[in-house]
Structure formats: C-alpha cells, structure tokens
Design a protein around this motif. Sequence first.
Motif, PDB file in Angstrom:
ATOM      1  N   MET A   1      -0.764 -22.570  92.625  1.00 26.66           N
ATOM      2  CA  MET A   1      -2.007 -23.182  92.224  1.00 26.66           C
ATOM      3  C   MET A   1      -2.486 -24.174  93.276  1.00 26.66           C
ATOM      4  O   MET A   1      -3.686 -24.298  93.483  1.00 26.66           O
ATOM      5  CB  MET A   1      -1.840 -23.865  90.873  1.00 26.66           C
ATOM      6  CG  MET A   1      -1.743 -22.878  89.720  1.00 26.66           C
ATOM      7  SD  MET A   1      -1.720 -23.634  88.092  1.00 26.66           S
ATOM      8  CE  MET A   1      -3.309 -24.383  88.029  1.00 26.66           C
ATOM      9  N   SER A   2      -1.556 -24.836  93.950  1.00 22.31           N
ATOM     10  CA  SER A   2      -1.979 -25.802  94.971  1.00 22.31           C
ATOM     11  C   SER A   2      -2.727 -25.112  96.103  1.00 22.31           C
ATOM     12  O   SER A   2      -3.664 -25.681  96.663  1.00 22.31           O
ATOM     13  CB  SER A   2      -0.775 -26.584  95.512  1.00 22.31           C
ATOM     14  OG  SER A   2       0.140 -25.709  96.133  1.00 22.31           O
ATOM     15  N   VAL A   3      -2.350 -23.880  96.439  1.00 19.46           N
ATOM     16  CA  VAL A   3      -3.052 -23.139  97.490  1.00 19.46           C
ATOM     17  C   VAL A   3      -4.436 -22.736  96.991  1.00 19.46           C
ATOM     18  O   VAL A   3      -5.419 -22.809  97.725  1.00 19.46           O
ATOM     19  CB  VAL A   3      -2.236 -21.907  97.938  1.00 19.46           C
ATOM     20  CG1 VAL A   3      -3.008 -21.080  98.951  1.00 19.46           C
ATOM     21  CG2 VAL A   3      -0.897 -22.345  98.519  1.00 19.46           C
ATOM     22  N   ALA A   4      -4.538 -22.345  95.735  1.00 20.98           N
ATOM     23  CA  ALA A   4      -5.835 -21.960  95.176  1.00 20.98           C
ATOM     24  C   ALA A   4      -6.802 -23.139  95.180  1.00 20.98           C
ATOM     25  O   ALA A   4      -8.006 -22.957  95.388  1.00 20.98           O
ATOM     26  CB  ALA A   4      -5.659 -21.426  93.758  1.00 20.98           C
ATOM     27  N   TYR A   5      -6.304 -24.324  94.975  1.00 23.05           N
ATOM     28  CA  TYR A   5      -7.169 -25.510  94.946  1.00 23.05           C
ATOM     29  C   TYR A   5      -7.368 -26.139  96.327  1.00 23.05           C
ATOM     30  O   TYR A   5      -8.105 -27.109  96.463  1.00 23.05           O
ATOM     31  CB  TYR A   5      -6.622 -26.558  93.978  1.00 23.05           C
ATOM     32  CG  TYR A   5      -6.871 -26.198  92.526  1.00 23.05           C
ATOM     33  CD1 TYR A   5      -8.159 -26.184  92.009  1.00 23.05           C
ATOM     34  CD2 TYR A   5      -5.822 -25.862  91.681  1.00 23.05           C
ATOM     35  CE1 TYR A   5      -8.391 -25.846  90.689  1.00 23.05           C
ATOM     36  CE2 TYR A   5      -6.045 -25.524  90.359  1.00 23.05           C
ATOM     37  CZ  TYR A   5      -7.328 -25.527  89.871  1.00 23.05           C
ATOM     38  OH  TYR A   5      -7.558 -25.184  88.567  1.00 23.05           O
ATOM     39  N   ASP A   6      -6.728 -25.597  97.362  1.00 23.70           N
ATOM     40  CA  ASP A   6      -6.852 -26.124  98.726  1.00 23.70           C
ATOM     41  C   ASP A   6      -8.152 -25.632  99.361  1.00 23.70           C
ATOM     42  O   ASP A   6      -8.240 -24.493  99.804  1.00 23.70           O
ATOM     43  CB  ASP A   6      -5.655 -25.678  99.565  1.00 23.70           C
ATOM     44  CG  ASP A   6      -5.741 -26.104 101.022  1.00 23.70           C
ATOM     45  OD1 ASP A   6      -6.567 -26.983 101.347  1.00 23.70           O
ATOM     46  OD2 ASP A   6      -4.979 -25.550 101.836  1.00 23.70           O
TER      47      ASP A   6
ATOM     48  N   VAL B   1     -10.380 -19.685 104.394  1.00 22.04           N
ATOM     49  CA  VAL B   1      -9.872 -20.631 103.399  1.00 22.04           C
ATOM     50  C   VAL B   1     -10.278 -20.182 102.005  1.00 22.04           C
ATOM     51  O   VAL B   1      -9.460 -20.162 101.075  1.00 22.04           O
ATOM     52  CB  VAL B   1     -10.350 -22.073 103.699  1.00 22.04           C
ATOM     53  CG1 VAL B   1      -9.968 -23.021 102.573  1.00 22.04           C
ATOM     54  CG2 VAL B   1      -9.764 -22.561 105.019  1.00 22.04           C
ATOM     55  N   LEU B   2     -11.517 -19.781 101.845  1.00 25.13           N
ATOM     56  CA  LEU B   2     -11.997 -19.322 100.539  1.00 25.13           C
ATOM     57  C   LEU B   2     -11.268 -18.050 100.112  1.00 25.13           C
ATOM     58  O   LEU B   2     -10.847 -17.920  98.961  1.00 25.13           O
ATOM     59  CB  LEU B   2     -13.509 -19.096 100.585  1.00 25.13           C
ATOM     60  CG  LEU B   2     -14.161 -18.595  99.301  1.00 25.13           C
ATOM     61  CD1 LEU B   2     -13.916 -19.565  98.145  1.00 25.13           C
ATOM     62  CD2 LEU B   2     -15.656 -18.398  99.523  1.00 25.13           C
ATOM     63  N   SER B   3     -11.082 -17.133 101.021  1.00 23.55           N
ATOM     64  CA  SER B   3     -10.361 -15.901 100.710  1.00 23.55           C
ATOM     65  C   SER B   3      -8.930 -16.217 100.282  1.00 23.55           C
ATOM     66  O   SER B   3      -8.414 -15.645  99.322  1.00 23.55           O
ATOM     67  CB  SER B   3     -10.356 -14.982 101.935  1.00 23.55           C
ATOM     68  OG  SER B   3      -9.721 -13.783 101.640  1.00 23.55           O
ATOM     69  N   ARG B   4      -8.305 -17.153 100.973  1.00 26.73           N
ATOM     70  CA  ARG B   4      -6.934 -17.569 100.628  1.00 26.73           C
ATOM     71  C   ARG B   4      -6.900 -18.200  99.239  1.00 26.73           C
ATOM     72  O   ARG B   4      -5.999 -17.932  98.445  1.00 26.73           O
ATOM     73  CB  ARG B   4      -6.443 -18.562 101.687  1.00 26.73           C
ATOM     74  CG  ARG B   4      -5.013 -19.036 101.513  1.00 26.73           C
ATOM     75  CD  ARG B   4      -4.652 -19.920 102.707  1.00 26.73           C
ATOM     76  NE  ARG B   4      -3.267 -20.307 102.698  1.00 26.73           N
ATOM     77  CZ  ARG B   4      -2.833 -21.550 102.433  1.00 26.73           C
ATOM     78  NH1 ARG B   4      -3.691 -22.517 102.176  1.00 26.73           N
ATOM     79  NH2 ARG B   4      -1.554 -21.827 102.464  1.00 26.73           N
TER      80      ARG B   4
ATOM     81  N   LYS C   1      -5.347 -15.613  92.171  1.00 26.31           N
ATOM     82  CA  LYS C   1      -4.944 -14.409  91.446  1.00 26.31           C
ATOM     83  C   LYS C   1      -3.422 -14.336  91.312  1.00 26.31           C
ATOM     84  O   LYS C   1      -2.902 -13.947  90.260  1.00 26.31           O
ATOM     85  CB  LYS C   1      -5.484 -13.168  92.146  1.00 26.31           C
ATOM     86  CG  LYS C   1      -6.994 -13.032  92.043  1.00 26.31           C
ATOM     87  CD  LYS C   1      -7.486 -11.843  92.835  1.00 26.31           C
ATOM     88  CE  LYS C   1      -8.996 -11.726  92.802  1.00 26.31           C
ATOM     89  NZ  LYS C   1      -9.466 -10.590  93.639  1.00 26.31           N
ATOM     90  N   LEU C   2      -2.704 -14.723  92.372  1.00 24.04           N
ATOM     91  CA  LEU C   2      -1.240 -14.772  92.284  1.00 24.04           C
ATOM     92  C   LEU C   2      -0.787 -15.802  91.253  1.00 24.04           C
ATOM     93  O   LEU C   2       0.155 -15.563  90.494  1.00 24.04           O
ATOM     94  CB  LEU C   2      -0.619 -15.116  93.642  1.00 24.04           C
ATOM     95  CG  LEU C   2      -0.449 -13.994  94.639  1.00 24.04           C
ATOM     96  CD1 LEU C   2       0.055 -14.544  95.975  1.00 24.04           C
ATOM     97  CD2 LEU C   2       0.503 -12.931  94.126  1.00 24.04           C
TER      98      LEU C   2
ATOM     99  N   LEU D   1     -14.670 -19.274  92.488  1.00 24.16           N
ATOM    100  CA  LEU D   1     -14.394 -18.980  93.895  1.00 24.16           C
ATOM    101  C   LEU D   1     -14.967 -17.623  94.280  1.00 24.16           C
ATOM    102  O   LEU D   1     -15.580 -17.470  95.335  1.00 24.16           O
ATOM    103  CB  LEU D   1     -12.884 -18.994  94.164  1.00 24.16           C
ATOM    104  CG  LEU D   1     -12.160 -20.325  93.983  1.00 24.16           C
ATOM    105  CD1 LEU D   1     -10.654 -20.117  94.076  1.00 24.16           C
ATOM    106  CD2 LEU D   1     -12.638 -21.340  94.993  1.00 24.16           C
ATOM    107  N   GLU D   2     -14.775 -16.633  93.403  1.00 26.85           N
ATOM    108  CA  GLU D   2     -15.295 -15.291  93.679  1.00 26.85           C
ATOM    109  C   GLU D   2     -16.827 -15.303  93.741  1.00 26.85           C
ATOM    110  O   GLU D   2     -17.419 -14.612  94.584  1.00 26.85           O
ATOM    111  CB  GLU D   2     -14.804 -14.306  92.621  1.00 26.85           C
ATOM    112  CG  GLU D   2     -13.315 -14.051  92.726  1.00 26.85           C
ATOM    113  CD  GLU D   2     -12.748 -13.238  91.576  1.00 26.85           C
ATOM    114  OE1 GLU D   2     -11.819 -12.448  91.839  1.00 26.85           O
ATOM    115  OE2 GLU D   2     -13.213 -13.397  90.426  1.00 26.85           O
ATOM    116  N   ALA D   3     -17.453 -16.078  92.878  1.00 26.17           N
ATOM    117  CA  ALA D   3     -18.916 -16.183  92.902  1.00 26.17           C
ATOM    118  C   ALA D   3     -19.388 -16.839  94.200  1.00 26.17           C
ATOM    119  O   ALA D   3     -20.397 -16.422  94.787  1.00 26.17           O
ATOM    120  CB  ALA D   3     -19.406 -16.974  91.690  1.00 26.17           C
TER     121      ALA D   3
END
Length: 136
Positions: free
Chosen positions: A1-6, A71-74, A80-81, A119-121
């Motif tokens: 989750m920390s990567v998703a919020y980075d 960064v956004l793609s990551r 999703k992970l 993020l997807e939007a």
Amino acid sequence: MSVAYDSGEPDEEGRLCCVASAPTFNPLSLDVNWRTISVKLLDRIFAIPSAQRIVNERLGWEAENDFEYPVLSRQIEYGKLALKALDIARDLRRAADLPPDPDGAIDLMSSMKAFVPTLEAKQAEIERRNQSPSFP
C-alpha cells in the motif's frame, strides 16, 4: 500500500521519482504451519511473489522505454497487488474465524478499492490529453 500511495518527488532534473521502496514477500520465510491453510488459499498466497515479479518486469520495461508516467503506473500496479494481498488476508482471517479487520484497524480494503480507480482515472485522462490534437 505504501507504494500505491507514493506519488513521487521531483529529482534534480525535475523528473518525478518514486520514494517508497517496493516490499518483497517471501512466504517460505514465514514461520507458518502451511498444512493448516487450504490449498486454494495457499495457491493465492504463493502467487503474490510471481505477480509482483511480473509487475516489476513490466515497470522496468516501461522505464527503459521512456514511459511517460512511471510513478503513476507503479502506483496503479502496486494498488492492484495490495488489493490481492488484502483479499488474501481477509480470507485467512475468515478461515481462522477471526473478524475481517482487527478491532480498531482502518478498513484498508475499502480505502484501496476507492483509491485505485482514482489513479486509473488519472492515467486515462493523461492518455486522453496526449491523444488529443493540440491546436496553437
């Protein structure tokens, strides 16, 4: 989750760079009696490292090919992970007759389910703008 919020920070050249390090998950390093877990759950647990490897390979390819918004793609991929991992954690707790979330815990699943679509939007909007012809 920390990567998703980075959402990254700019480097010296103004390029957006990731800050959070990607975690690694090695199920075999855990002290677990694997025989107490159903085969279906085991399959999902042991699929996480492979899914992360695939994500990292895709992100690496995008970085090498000058992908426009790494960064956004990551964030999206790791979001999703995170959803997969949270789903497994919920099912493990259910199998152990525990509540879905420990008392007092934030509902991480709901917050991530709401965050990933934003993020997807954002990515879809960037792609739309990049495909639109610009007029002087």
